[in-house]
Design a protein around this motif. Structure first.
Motif, mmCIF file in Angstrom:
data_model
loop_
_atom_site.group_PDB
_atom_site.id
_atom_site.type_symbol
_atom_site.label_atom_id
_atom_site.label_comp_id
_atom_site.label_asym_id
_atom_site.label_seq_id
_atom_site.Cartn_x
_atom_site.Cartn_y
_atom_site.Cartn_z
ATOM 1 N N SER A 80 0.834 -1.205 0.000
ATOM 2 C CA SER A 80 0.000 0.000 0.000
ATOM 3 C C SER A 80 0.867 1.254 0.000
ATOM 4 C CB SER A 80 -0.919 0.006 1.228
ATOM 5 O OG SER A 80 -0.148 0.049 2.424
ATOM 6 N N ASP A 82 0.845 3.794 1.935
ATOM 7 C CA ASP A 82 1.301 4.204 3.261
ATOM 8 C C ASP A 82 2.325 3.244 3.847
ATOM 9 O OD1 ASP A 82 -0.210 2.023 4.090
ATOM 10 O OD2 ASP A 82 -1.836 3.218 4.931
ATOM 11 N N TRP A 131 -3.927 -0.313 -5.369
ATOM 12 C CA TRP A 131 -4.310 0.430 -4.169
ATOM 13 C C TRP A 131 -4.767 1.844 -4.549
ATOM 14 C CZ3 TRP A 131 -5.026 -1.367 0.578
ATOM 15 C CH2 TRP A 131 -4.387 -2.546 0.969
ATOM 16 N N SER A 135 -4.763 4.504 0.460
ATOM 17 C CA SER A 135 -4.593 3.157 1.031
ATOM 18 C C SER A 135 -5.844 2.616 1.710
ATOM 19 C CB SER A 135 -3.433 3.141 2.047
ATOM 20 O OG SER A 135 -2.219 3.558 1.469
#
Length: 353
Positions: A80, A82, A131, A135
């Motif tokens: 993701s 993040d 993604w 996220s």
């Protein structure tokens, strides 16, 4: 842009397909010159996902004793934006895994490249997922097996769905969706590439309600950002793209006098000899599955076919030293249009420059 013949996405665990054994067991073996591994602490600047012998883990260093999040061979993955979630395909299931546990099972998945297709059966693809920029959503393609020549990459039965992490529910986004390449817009919406009747690719834009053509079929570079755009497009690159991006990160394999050397930022870190097979030469390194740990202080090099070492090596880029890693170590890298800027938008989607 003409449609290209595409092959299934290769997992970092399938590097055996590049094995020099195909050249014959009696061949001269490629080896690491002056092989001298050592040991040193190797903490990255941030935590990251990795696996050791098919055990998924998350920490700031490659540590065999770190907690195992998932057991099993990962055949596809996407970290993701993040950095604290990863979508993985394990044993025919698409899972979302967090830093401490499995967050949810998205769906059972299957391949569009099956030799024997169960005609009429619906399934979610084991590739082509993305993604969202924040996220919070994982997008994937639902399909249906039907009679076709070759794969059904641009499937007339395709549908775009998304999985919300908070509710752990799947939602239909767009149908039909005869695309495999798609990315997220400058402000909102989804761009995707569909084939035309002439064999070109047409980039289209879906604003949540309607789809419109973005450029003429076959167009290469899409013009500058739309008026009012606050940020660029978002797309997470796949496994093969990670390997192709390394030269742009100043990671090179150079050849001279029958030797191959690993250069990072112009500095030589390792040299291997040339091996000889039945009908061609080879070198025992493999950039597929290689990459930096967060912070770019350490680099993992895949060396699966060397006569004096079979596995992965971790380099300390400051000292030049390297050490052996536990069996079957894989680092799941994060590469997207936010962290890597050397890409272009084309009628076929996002491409590396």
């Amino acid at each position: 842009m003409r449609l290209r013949l595409l092959v299934p996405l290769l997992s970092v665990f399938l590097v055996v397909s590049r094995s020099p054994n195909m050249f014959g067991s009696n061949s001269a073996t490629s080896v690491i010159v002056n092989f001298s591994p050592t040991s040193f602490p190797a903490k990255a600047d941030a935590n990251f996902f990795y696996s050791i012998n098919n055990e998924l883990k998350y920490s700031d260093q490659i540590e065999p004793h770190a907690p195992t999040l998932v057991h099993g061979s990962v055949s596809n993955f996407l970290v993701s934006p993040d950095g604290n979630k990863i979508a993985i395909v394990v044993k025919g299931r698409l899972l979302v895994v967090g830093t401490t546990s499995v967050l949810g099972e998205v769906a059972r998945v299957d391949s569009i490249y099956r030799t024997f297709k169960p005609i009429g059966r619906h399934f979610f693809r084991d590739q082509d997922f993305q993604w969202s920029r924040d996220s919070k959503w994982l997008y994937l393609i639902r399909d249906q097996y039907y009679w076709s020549k070759g794969s059904q990459l641009f499937s007339e039965k395709g549908e775009l769905w998304r999985y919300e992490l908070d509710s752990r529910r799947l939602q239909l986004v767009l149908k039909p969706f005869a695309a495999s390449s798609y990315f997220f817009g400058w402000n909102s919406g989804i761009y995707y590439s569909e084939p035309t009747g002439t064999g070109d690719l047409q980039l289209k834009f879906f604003n949540g309600h309607d789809s419109t053509n973005v450029a003429e079929p076959g167009a290469i570079d899409i013009p500058k950002l739309p008026d009012g755009a606050v940020e660029g497009p978002f797309y997470s690159f796949a496994i093969n793209d990670n390997e192709k991006a390394l030269p742009s990160m100043n990671v090179l394999l150079v050849y001279k006098d029958g030797l191959q050397s690993l250069l990072i930022n112009g500095k030589k870190y390792l040299t291997v000899t040339q091996g000889k097979g039945w009908d061609e030469y080879y070198y025992c390194t493999d950039l597929l599955g290689s990459g930096f740990l967060p912070g770019d202080k350490f680099f993992l090099l895949n060396t699966p076919f060397c006569g004096n070492y079979n596995g992965q090596l971790l380099f300390d880029l400051k000292s030049g030293r390297y050490q052996k890693l536990p069996s079957n170590t894989v680092v799941f890298s994060t590469l997207n249009t936010t962290t890597f800027k050397k890409y272009r938008v084309t009628a076929g989607g996002i491409e590396l420059k």
